[in-house]
Design a protein around this motif. Sequence first.
Motif, mmCIF file in Angstrom:
data_model
loop_
_atom_site.group_PDB
_atom_site.id
_atom_site.type_symbol
_atom_site.label_atom_id
_atom_site.label_comp_id
_atom_site.label_asym_id
_atom_site.label_seq_id
_atom_site.Cartn_x
_atom_site.Cartn_y
_atom_site.Cartn_z
ATOM 1 N N PRO A 80 0.837 -1.211 0.000
ATOM 2 C CA PRO A 80 0.000 0.000 0.000
ATOM 3 C C PRO A 80 0.867 1.254 0.000
ATOM 4 O O PRO A 80 1.829 1.360 0.764
ATOM 5 N N ASN A 81 0.520 2.191 -0.859
ATOM 6 C CA ASN A 81 1.348 3.390 -0.998
ATOM 7 C C ASN A 81 0.459 4.569 -1.378
ATOM 8 O O ASN A 81 -0.158 4.562 -2.451
ATOM 9 N N LEU B 199 -4.338 14.654 1.417
ATOM 10 C CA LEU B 199 -5.661 14.669 0.795
ATOM 11 C C LEU B 199 -6.517 13.525 1.312
ATOM 12 O O LEU B 199 -7.713 13.709 1.607
ATOM 13 N N TYR B 200 -5.926 12.348 1.475
ATOM 14 C CA TYR B 200 -6.677 11.189 1.949
ATOM 15 C C TYR B 200 -7.089 11.361 3.414
ATOM 16 O O TYR B 200 -8.173 10.921 3.815
ATOM 17 N N LEU C 64 -11.595 6.819 -3.291
ATOM 18 C CA LEU C 64 -11.455 5.402 -3.601
ATOM 19 C C LEU C 64 -11.967 5.093 -5.001
ATOM 20 O O LEU C 64 -11.324 4.363 -5.770
ATOM 21 N N ALA C 65 -13.126 5.635 -5.345
ATOM 22 C CA ALA C 65 -13.676 5.401 -6.682
ATOM 23 C C ALA C 65 -12.758 5.975 -7.765
ATOM 24 O O ALA C 65 -12.580 5.360 -8.822
ATOM 25 N N GLU C 66 -12.177 7.128 -7.496
ATOM 26 C CA GLU C 66 -11.294 7.752 -8.484
ATOM 27 C C GLU C 66 -10.043 6.917 -8.716
ATOM 28 O O GLU C 66 -9.602 6.730 -9.862
ATOM 29 N N GLN C 67 -9.449 6.378 -7.651
ATOM 30 C CA GLN C 67 -8.239 5.572 -7.804
ATOM 31 C C GLN C 67 -8.533 4.227 -8.457
ATOM 32 O O GLN C 67 -7.698 3.708 -9.197
ATOM 33 N N VAL D 66 -5.359 2.349 -3.884
ATOM 34 C CA VAL D 66 -6.625 1.737 -3.488
ATOM 35 C C VAL D 66 -6.449 0.927 -2.200
ATOM 36 O O VAL D 66 -7.255 1.028 -1.262
ATOM 37 N N SER D 67 -5.396 0.107 -2.144
ATOM 38 C CA SER D 67 -5.167 -0.703 -0.941
ATOM 39 C C SER D 67 -4.868 0.175 0.263
ATOM 40 O O SER D 67 -5.286 -0.147 1.387
ATOM 41 N N PHE D 68 -4.188 1.300 0.078
ATOM 42 C CA PHE D 68 -3.925 2.201 1.200
ATOM 43 C C PHE D 68 -5.219 2.832 1.706
ATOM 44 O O PHE D 68 -5.423 2.940 2.923
ATOM 45 N N LEU D 69 -6.091 3.220 0.798
ATOM 46 C CA LEU D 69 -7.382 3.785 1.207
ATOM 47 C C LEU D 69 -8.224 2.750 1.947
ATOM 48 O O LEU D 69 -8.868 3.070 2.963
ATOM 49 N N ILE D 70 -8.245 1.514 1.448
ATOM 50 C CA ILE D 70 -8.983 0.461 2.133
ATOM 51 C C ILE D 70 -8.418 0.228 3.528
ATOM 52 O O ILE D 70 -9.167 0.035 4.506
ATOM 53 N N LEU D 71 -7.091 0.252 3.638
ATOM 54 C CA LEU D 71 -6.448 0.077 4.942
ATOM 55 C C LEU D 71 -6.822 1.210 5.894
ATOM 56 O O LEU D 71 -7.083 0.970 7.081
ATOM 57 N N MET D 72 -6.887 2.436 5.383
ATOM 58 C CA MET D 72 -7.313 3.572 6.214
ATOM 59 C C MET D 72 -8.742 3.379 6.720
ATOM 60 O O MET D 72 -9.037 3.630 7.899
ATOM 61 N N ILE D 73 -9.615 2.911 5.844
ATOM 62 C CA ILE D 73 -11.013 2.690 6.245
ATOM 63 C C ILE D 73 -11.099 1.610 7.312
ATOM 64 O O ILE D 73 -11.821 1.760 8.317
#
Length: 282
Positions: free
Chosen positions: A72-73, A80-81, A238-241, A250-257
């Motif tokens: 994840p990166n 922004l995230y 997430l949808a944009e990535q 995407v994996s970093f955003l999922i990990l944040m969630i």
Amino acid sequence: MTKRSMLETDGLRARYPDVFNRPVSSRLAWPSMLAGALAIFVFGLIHLGFSPIRMLNGIHQLGWISLMMLPPNPGASLPLYLRALGETLSIALLGTTLAAVFAFPVSLLAAKNIVPSNFFRFPIRRFLDTIRGVDTLIWALVWINVVGLGPFAGVLAIALSDFGALGKLFSEAIEGADRKQVEGIRASGGNALHEIRFGLMPQVFPVIAGQMLYFFESNTRSATIIGIVGAGGIGLQLAEQIRVLEWQKVSFLILMILIAVAMIDWISGKLRFAIIGPRAVA
């Protein structure tokens, strides 16, 4: 089988003929239901185009995407995230709070022990059922067309959807309250408002608080989903990535969630323990 046991069995048959001599329709009820359920399941698989080959290809594609997600990166988009995650939490918190504030007075009108007349209570209950019957995502699409894209539409969608659900849950909690405390307030000369304030509220407040904490935790995930359709927050990112195939982001955003939901679950568990007590949390 001994003669004595046979006599006992014959006696039981004579005393309970409905148990030992069930009609054929009763004996075939469960096998018929299972066969019907199996037939519907098979028909659904065929009608929806289920294919083992497609399933294997999908698993292969999922494995390839999973490899592309590592490690994840966030790149240069971490600030922004983080702002998007804060926006998602704000949407969930404001939506849940607004829903609870408006649902509580309506739940009083929907409770049988507050409004005994079914003539007045029935339309309120059906109104709550109607609101609750529409999913949060549908409300988000509606409000996006009304107020435009952004987190405001997400707040309204969650507030309206939870208004119906919390109204029903609050009314059930009020109906389950012990009437002895209410009768004690009435016997001491209190009016209807005193009965609600000092008789009902101390009983139902812990239940209401626990339900609000659970809905806030659940709405964090809902706010992510509705963000994908344009209601702001981390779901929009997430949808944009996903659209541009940036799988590591995407994996970093999922990990944040996942981390945010786990933290909210831990904090809400502590709060429920403090408000309601250990038995309700367990």
